[in-house]
Design a protein around this motif. Structure first.
Motif, short mmCIF file in Angstrom:
data_model
loop_
_atom_site.label_atom_id
_atom_site.label_comp_id
_atom_site.label_asym_id
_atom_site.label_seq_id
_atom_site.Cartn_x
_atom_site.Cartn_y
_atom_site.Cartn_z
N MET A 1 0.84 -1.20 0.00
CA MET A 1 0.00 0.00 0.00
C MET A 1 0.87 1.25 0.00
SD MET A 1 -2.61 1.38 2.95
CE MET A 1 -3.78 0.07 2.70
N LYS A 2 0.54 2.19 -0.83
CA LYS A 2 1.25 3.46 -0.87
C LYS A 2 0.75 4.34 0.26
CE LYS A 2 2.24 7.47 -3.75
NZ LYS A 2 1.98 8.15 -5.04
N HIS A 3 1.67 4.73 1.14
CA HIS A 3 1.28 5.56 2.27
C HIS A 3 1.16 7.02 1.83
CE1 HIS A 3 1.53 2.27 4.99
NE2 HIS A 3 2.81 2.07 4.75
N ARG A 4 0.10 7.64 2.27
CA ARG A 4 -0.14 9.03 1.88
C ARG A 4 -0.72 9.78 3.08
NH1 ARG A 4 -4.61 11.51 -1.65
NH2 ARG A 4 -5.75 9.69 -0.95
N ASN A 5 -0.07 10.84 3.43
CA ASN A 5 -0.55 11.66 4.54
C ASN A 5 -0.70 13.09 4.04
OD1 ASN A 5 -0.30 9.52 6.61
ND2 ASN A 5 1.88 9.73 6.18
N GLN A 6 -1.90 13.60 4.11
CA GLN A 6 -2.16 14.96 3.65
C GLN A 6 -2.94 15.71 4.72
OE1 GLN A 6 -3.97 15.16 -0.22
NE2 GLN A 6 -2.28 14.09 -1.24
N PHE A 7 -2.50 16.94 4.98
CA PHE A 7 -3.15 17.78 5.98
C PHE A 7 -3.38 19.15 5.36
CE2 PHE A 7 -0.38 14.71 7.96
CZ PHE A 7 -1.19 14.12 8.93
N ARG A 8 -4.61 19.60 5.39
CA ARG A 8 -4.94 20.92 4.83
C ARG A 8 -5.67 21.74 5.89
NH1 ARG A 8 -9.30 23.27 1.48
NH2 ARG A 8 -8.39 25.01 0.32
N TYR A 9 -5.06 22.84 6.27
CA TYR A 9 -5.64 23.74 7.26
C TYR A 9 -6.22 24.96 6.55
CZ TYR A 9 -3.05 21.12 10.82
OH TYR A 9 -2.56 20.14 11.65
N VAL A 10 -7.41 25.37 6.97
CA VAL A 10 -8.05 26.56 6.41
C VAL A 10 -8.60 27.40 7.55
CG1 VAL A 10 -9.82 27.47 4.87
CG2 VAL A 10 -8.71 25.28 4.33
N LYS A 11 -8.20 28.67 7.60
CA LYS A 11 -8.74 29.60 8.59
C LYS A 11 -9.97 30.28 8.02
CE LYS A 11 -6.17 32.11 11.18
NZ LYS A 11 -5.21 33.12 11.69
N SER A 12 -10.97 30.48 8.87
CA SER A 12 -12.16 31.18 8.42
C SER A 12 -11.82 32.62 8.08
CB SER A 12 -13.24 31.16 9.51
OG SER A 12 -14.30 32.03 9.19
N GLN A 13 -12.35 33.09 6.97
CA GLN A 13 -12.16 34.48 6.58
C GLN A 13 -13.09 35.42 7.33
OE1 GLN A 13 -12.92 33.78 2.32
NE2 GLN A 13 -10.80 34.42 1.93
N HIS A 14 -14.11 34.86 7.97
CA HIS A 14 -15.15 35.69 8.57
C HIS A 14 -15.31 35.50 10.08
CE1 HIS A 14 -16.26 36.57 4.47
NE2 HIS A 14 -16.48 35.30 4.23
N LEU A 15 -14.86 34.37 10.62
CA LEU A 15 -14.99 34.10 12.05
C LEU A 15 -13.60 34.06 12.66
CD1 LEU A 15 -17.57 31.17 11.84
CD2 LEU A 15 -18.07 33.59 12.28
N GLU A 16 -13.34 34.93 13.62
CA GLU A 16 -12.03 34.95 14.25
C GLU A 16 -11.80 33.69 15.07
OE1 GLU A 16 -11.35 38.42 16.51
OE2 GLU A 16 -11.65 39.82 14.85
N GLN A 17 -10.58 33.18 15.00
CA GLN A 17 -10.14 32.04 15.80
C GLN A 17 -10.97 30.78 15.53
OE1 GLN A 17 -10.40 34.39 19.58
NE2 GLN A 17 -8.27 33.79 19.84
N VAL A 18 -11.33 30.60 14.27
CA VAL A 18 -12.02 29.38 13.84
C VAL A 18 -11.29 28.86 12.61
CG1 VAL A 18 -14.17 28.35 13.02
CG2 VAL A 18 -14.24 30.22 14.69
N SER A 19 -10.97 27.58 12.61
CA SER A 19 -10.27 26.98 11.47
C SER A 19 -10.68 25.53 11.30
CB SER A 19 -8.75 27.09 11.64
OG SER A 19 -8.33 26.43 12.82
N VAL A 20 -10.29 24.96 10.17
CA VAL A 20 -10.66 23.59 9.83
C VAL A 20 -9.42 22.82 9.38
CG1 VAL A 20 -11.95 22.14 8.21
CG2 VAL A 20 -13.00 24.20 9.14
N LEU A 21 -9.34 21.58 9.77
CA LEU A 21 -8.32 20.66 9.27
C LEU A 21 -9.01 19.55 8.49
CD1 LEU A 21 -5.59 19.14 9.07
CD2 LEU A 21 -6.09 18.19 11.34
N ARG A 22 -8.56 19.32 7.26
CA ARG A 22 -9.00 18.16 6.49
C ARG A 22 -7.80 17.23 6.38
NH1 ARG A 22 -11.37 19.23 0.70
NH2 ARG A 22 -9.18 19.57 0.21
N ALA A 23 -7.91 16.02 6.93
CA ALA A 23 -6.77 15.11 7.01
C ALA A 23 -7.06 13.79 6.32
CB ALA A 23 -6.41 14.86 8.48
N GLU A 24 -6.04 13.28 5.65
CA GLU A 24 -6.05 11.94 5.06
C GLU A 24 -4.72 11.30 5.43
OE1 GLU A 24 -6.52 12.54 0.91
OE2 GLU A 24 -8.48 13.50 1.08
N MET A 25 -4.76 10.19 6.15
CA MET A 25 -3.51 9.61 6.65
C MET A 25 -3.67 8.13 6.93
SD MET A 25 -3.61 11.33 10.45
CE MET A 25 -3.60 10.14 11.79
#
Length: 276
Positions: free
Chosen positions: A1-25
C-alpha cells in the motif's frame, strides 16, 4: 500500500479564531498534545484511534470526536485503510458568546463531557460549518449562522451547560500555575517558577499537574509554545524569529516538536497558509 498523509488547514475568513483541518492519513501518528480551542471532529473513512480523558477510543465513520481546550490527546489510523476526517477548531472566546445567546444558563467553565459520540444532528452542523470555511466563496452571514446552528446542536445534546464534576474539582492552584505559563510563555520558565504559583514543592507539583492535565509541566509549556508559534507562522513571522522567540534550540528542534502535532514541518505549515 502506498502511504499518503495529507493535511490541509483553512482559517475562516469571517470568524475569528475558527479553522478547519482536512486530514487523510494512514502511517502518521500524532504525539500527545492539546489545543487552546474546542476541537470538533468527524471521522469520514477508516478508523480513528486515540487516547484522551484517561481512556482509549476508536472512532468509526460517522462518529463525532470532541476535545475541550487543553485536553491532552494523541491519534492515529487504527486500520490499514486510509483514515479521513475533518476537525473544526473554535476558540472559547468565539464559541462562548454564541452558546450564551442560545442558552442564558451557560456556565463560564463550560466543558463537554463526551469525547466520542454518535449524534447525527451535531455531526451535520460540524460538517456544514467546516465545508463553508473551506469554500472561499461563502459569506460571513452563512458562516455565522452555521456557527449558531452548531451551538444549537450542542444545546440540544447537552441541555443546560452544567460542567461535569471533574471540571468542578479542577484545582484552583493548578489553574493559577497554568495562567502563569500562558502569561510568560516567551520567558525562560523554570519548574520552580511555576510550582511557586501553586504554593507547592516542585515534585509534588509535577505529580499533581500530570494527574490533572495528562502531561508534565515541561510538556505543557512546550505545547503552549508550539501553539503560539503556529499563530506567528500564520501571520508571516519569519521562521528564524519564531524559533528564537519561543526558546527552541534550533530549527531541527522546532521541527521535531511541531510535526507530531500538525502533521507537517513549520516551514511547510507557513507556506501552506501564505500560499492559500
Amino acid at each position: 500500500m502506498k502511504h499518503r498523509n495529507q493535511f490541509r488547514y483553512v482559517k475562516s475568513q469571517h470568524l475569528e479564531q475558527v479553522s478547519v483541518l482536512r486530514a487523510e492519513m494512514n502511517d502518521f501518528s500524532y504525539g500527545k498534545h492539546a489545543h487552546e480551542e474546542f476541537s470538533f471532529g468527524v471521522t469520514l473513512a477508516g478508523r480513528q484511534d486515540f487516547f484522551a480523558s484517561g481512556a482509549y477510543h476508536r472512532s468509526h465513520p460517522g462518529n463525532t470526536i470532541i476535545f475541550n481546550p487543553d485536553e491532552v490527546h494523541d491519534g492515529h489510523s487504527g486500520v490499514d485503510d486510509e483514515l479521513q476526517y475533518r476537525m473544526l477548531y473554535i476558540h472559547p472566546d468565539q464559541l462562548a458568546p454564541v452558546l450564551k445567546s442560545v442558552c442564558s444558563k451557560q456556565k463560564a467553565d463550560f466543558r463537554i463531557v463526551d469525547t466520542l459520540l454518535n449524534d447525527p444532528l451535531l455531526r451535520q452542523h460540524i460538517l456544514s460549518l467546516a465545508l463553508l470555511i473551506e469554500d472561499q466563496t461563502s459569506n460571513k452571514l452563512q458562516q455565522e449562522y452555521a456557527l449558531y446552528q452548531l451551538a444549537v446542536g450542542i444545546t440540544q445534546h447537552y441541555g443546560e451547560y452544567s460542567p461535569d464534576q471533574k471540571a468542578r474539582k479542577v484545582d484552583h492552584l493548578l489553574r493559577q500555575a497554568q495562567d502563569y505559563i500562558h502569561e510568560n510563555i516567551q520567558a525562560d520558565i523554570s519548574l520552580e517558577d511555576v510550582s511557586q504559583q501553586a504554593n507547592l514543592s516542585k515534585y509534588h507539583f509535577v505529580r499533581m499537574f500530570r494527574k490533572q492535565f495528562g502531561i508534565t509541566p515541561h510538556q505543557y509549556i512546550l505545547n503552549c509554545r508550539i501553539n503560539r508559534a503556529r499563530e506567528d507562522l500564520e501571520s508571516g513571522v519569519s521562521l528564524d524569529d519564531v524559533v528564537f522567540e519561543y526558546g527552541f534550540s534550533d530549527l531541527s528542534h522546532f521541527n521535531r516538536r511541531f510535526k507530531p502535532v500538525f502533521g507537517m514541518t513549520p516551514r511547510q505549515y507557513q507556506q501552506h497558509f501564505l500560499s492559500s
